[in-house]
Motif scaffolding. Structure first.
Motif, short mmCIF file in Angstrom:
data_model
loop_
_atom_site.label_atom_id
_atom_site.label_comp_id
_atom_site.label_asym_id
_atom_site.label_seq_id
_atom_site.Cartn_x
_atom_site.Cartn_y
_atom_site.Cartn_z
N UNK A 184 1.18 -0.63 0.31
CA UNK A 184 0.04 0.05 -0.52
C UNK A 184 0.82 0.96 -0.04
N UNK A 185 2.33 1.00 -0.12
CA UNK A 185 2.36 2.84 0.72
C UNK A 185 4.22 2.28 -0.01
N UNK A 186 4.59 0.91 0.00
CA UNK A 186 5.76 1.19 -1.05
C UNK A 186 7.00 0.91 0.26
N UNK A 187 8.35 0.91 -0.58
CA UNK A 187 9.38 -0.21 0.21
C UNK A 187 10.08 1.44 0.76
N UNK A 195 -6.53 10.77 -8.54
CA UNK A 195 -5.04 10.78 -8.72
C UNK A 195 -4.36 9.56 -9.12
N UNK A 196 -3.71 8.40 -9.47
CA UNK A 196 -3.37 7.37 -8.72
C UNK A 196 -1.67 7.33 -9.37
N UNK A 210 0.52 2.50 -5.12
CA UNK A 210 -0.62 2.84 -4.83
C UNK A 210 -0.70 3.92 -3.44
N UNK A 211 0.06 4.35 -3.23
CA UNK A 211 0.35 5.95 -2.80
C UNK A 211 1.09 6.83 -2.92
N UNK A 212 0.90 7.41 -4.94
CA UNK A 212 2.59 7.90 -5.12
C UNK A 212 2.24 9.78 -4.12
N UNK A 213 1.39 9.82 -2.99
CA UNK A 213 1.56 11.26 -2.07
C UNK A 213 2.78 10.97 -1.39
N UNK A 214 2.81 9.57 -0.82
CA UNK A 214 4.11 9.01 -0.32
C UNK A 214 5.13 8.64 -0.48
N UNK A 215 4.93 8.14 -1.88
CA UNK A 215 5.91 7.49 -2.56
C UNK A 215 7.10 8.98 -3.56
N UNK A 216 6.57 9.56 -4.14
CA UNK A 216 7.33 11.07 -5.09
C UNK A 216 6.46 12.09 -5.21
N UNK A 275 2.62 16.38 -5.73
CA UNK A 275 3.03 18.23 -4.52
C UNK A 275 1.91 19.30 -5.98
N UNK A 276 2.80 18.90 -6.97
CA UNK A 276 2.33 19.51 -8.32
C UNK A 276 1.56 19.67 -8.50
N UNK A 277 0.85 18.55 -9.05
CA UNK A 277 -0.90 17.70 -9.24
C UNK A 277 -1.80 18.34 -8.17
N UNK A 278 -1.38 18.25 -7.01
CA UNK A 278 -2.29 18.83 -5.72
C UNK A 278 -2.38 20.39 -5.47
#
Length: 185
Positions: free
Chosen positions: A69-72, A119-120, A153-159, A164-167
């Motif tokens: 869910x969050x990534x490595x 956004x996914x 699954x968690x693009x806000x966390x991974x990158x 952030x620019x999309x948000x």
């Protein structure tokens, strides 16, 4: 600006729209707006969803779920949060979904004038990304679902540097009223 801790659960994102009349916009990530009795359409078959529905989790299951869910890049506090989460809630949430209980999130997003940004991560293995494209959103920001290439699954966390620019662009569009330009009468 850090958005790592601001994500809401699947069960509340879209459901906030009719409950908070002052909402000016909503962004969802990894949360397909599904009908209450058709959750399986929005998700891919995955052993990680099975883990999410269990009351008791082993150490290995906790670690596998956090990575899925969050990534490595998940920090230890996220693993700790999953470990201490009330398993009775997880179990009840999925039992209710299988029984067809809950609200029709798809109907909400198909009828609400509130600007919705979808956004996914383009490599999200948990959700059915193609499902998002089948929804007839009433007010889909930019007229499309956004996929951030190579993210899970968690693009806000991974990158954050990509997310952030999309948000920020969405927030500017909501603030200036441009986010509503796609609303269908």
């Amino acid at each position: 600006m850090s958005w790592k801790n601001s994500r809401m659960s699947l069960s509340t994102q879209q459901q906030m729209i009719p409950r908070f009349l002052g909402m000016r916009g909503l962004m969802i990530c990894g949360a397909p707006p599904v009908r209450h009795n058709q959750m399986s359409q929005g998700f891919n078959a995955s052993p990680h969803l099975g883990i999410a529905s269990k009351q008791e989790l082993s150490e290995a299951e906790i670690n596998a779920f956090v990575e899925a869910t969050i990534g490595k890049s998940a920090e230890p506090f996220l693993r700790d949060a999953v470990a201490r989460a009330d398993g009775r809630f997880r179990k009840r949430l999925f039992e209710a979904a299988r029984a067809g209980e809950g609200v029709n999130q798809r109907l909400i997003v198909e009828s609400s004038p509130v600007p919705l940004a979808v956004v996914n991560g383009g490599a999200d293995s948990l959700v059915n990304l193609d499902y998002f494209d089948t929804v007839a959103y009433a007010n889909l920001w930019e007229g499309r679902c956004n996929r951030l290439s190579g993210l899970g699954h968690a693009p806000f966390w991974e990158a954050q540097e990509e997310f952030t620019p999309v948000l920020e662009r969405f927030l500017r569009d909501v603030e200036t009223g441009r986010a509503t330009s796609f609303y269908k009468d």
